[in-house]
Write an enzyme that holds these catalytic residues in place. Structure first.
Site, short mmCIF file in Angstrom:
data_model
loop_
_atom_site.label_atom_id
_atom_site.label_comp_id
_atom_site.label_asym_id
_atom_site.label_seq_id
_atom_site.Cartn_x
_atom_site.Cartn_y
_atom_site.Cartn_z
N LYS A 23 0.81 -1.23 0.10
CA LYS A 23 -0.13 -0.02 -0.10
C LYS A 23 0.96 1.30 -0.10
CE LYS A 23 -3.54 2.14 2.86
NZ LYS A 23 -4.31 2.13 4.09
N PRO A 46 0.26 10.27 0.94
CA PRO A 46 1.31 9.21 0.89
C PRO A 46 1.86 8.88 2.21
CG PRO A 46 2.33 11.28 0.32
CD PRO A 46 0.67 11.50 0.49
N VAL A 135 -15.40 -12.09 30.87
CA VAL A 135 -15.23 -11.06 32.12
C VAL A 135 -16.48 -10.85 32.84
CG1 VAL A 135 -14.08 -8.97 32.90
CG2 VAL A 135 -13.20 -10.35 31.07
#
Length: 216
Positions: A23, A46, A135
């Protein structure tokens, strides 16, 4: 990428196991103006830093050139090499590039489910103990800091560090510590986002080396 390298995970194995691709950045489509008025448009964000030329930021060079009205240079293509290689569907690495290194900086597209399973496998091979349970409560000291989690089948599990990964439920952050959700809705350009994988029409179609984020 930096985290994987820090963990000394083999990049090639990671990419194979998680069906990863490279990527170069993110392509933002129709974010700047109404496409009905100006037409379809885009820019690239970018991962590379804006380069310098003889100590001068390239963005400043672009601004100077823009002062000459006869010269029209697109900022995103002049200052960001990843925009070029993304348009050409090129990789940021060569066949000779070392692991986690390339001609340009980069990230990955991965199958997140496979990625999670792979990291779990690596962690357990290095001594991490995995406990699958529900939990049902929290133990804390006089300061309110968590000292143990009460689980349904494994009793109390003590620890020095607890990471709340319960999402919007906020089992530890919200329920135990009473932390309220802080909204930034008044300063966001958009508040919903939908992430999805787009199927390729042909198995031989090129793989985009970027993500696409389209404003609607």
């Amino acid at each position: 990428k930096r985290t994987l390298r820090f963990l000394e995970i083999d990049e090639r194995e990671f990419m194979i196991r998680t069906h990863a691709t490279f990527k170069n950045g993110i392509k933002f489509v129709n974010w700047r103006e109404d496409p009905v008025k100006v037409g379809r448009h885009h820019y690239y964000h970018p991962f590379e830093e804006v380069p310098r030329i003889d100590g001068m930021w390239l963005v400043d060079v672009w601004r100077c050139l823009q002062a000459d009205k006869a010269i029209v240079l697109d900022y995103r293509y002049m200052t960001a090499p990843p925009a070029f290689i993304s348009e050409k569907l090129r990789s940021p690495k060569t066949v000779d590039s070392k692991p986690y290194e390339g001609l340009l900086d980069y990230a990955y597209h991965t199958d997140t489910v496979l990625f999670g399973r792979y990291l779990r496998e690596v962690a357990m091979a290095r001594g991490v103990k995995r406990v699958v349970d529900n939990v049902i409560g929290v133990q804390s000291d006089e300061r309110g800091l968590i000292t143990a989690l009460n689980t349904k089948d494994h009793g109390a599990i003590e620890g020095d560090l607890f990471i709340d990964s319960s999402g919007f439920g906020g089992y530890l952050i919200n329920r135990h510590f009473g932390t309220e959700f802080t909204s930034f809705n008044d300063s966001l350009f958009n508040d919903p986002a939908v992430a999805l994988r787009v199927p390729y029409r042909s198995p031989h179609a090129p793989i985009n080396p970027f993500s696409t984020a389209t404003a609607t």
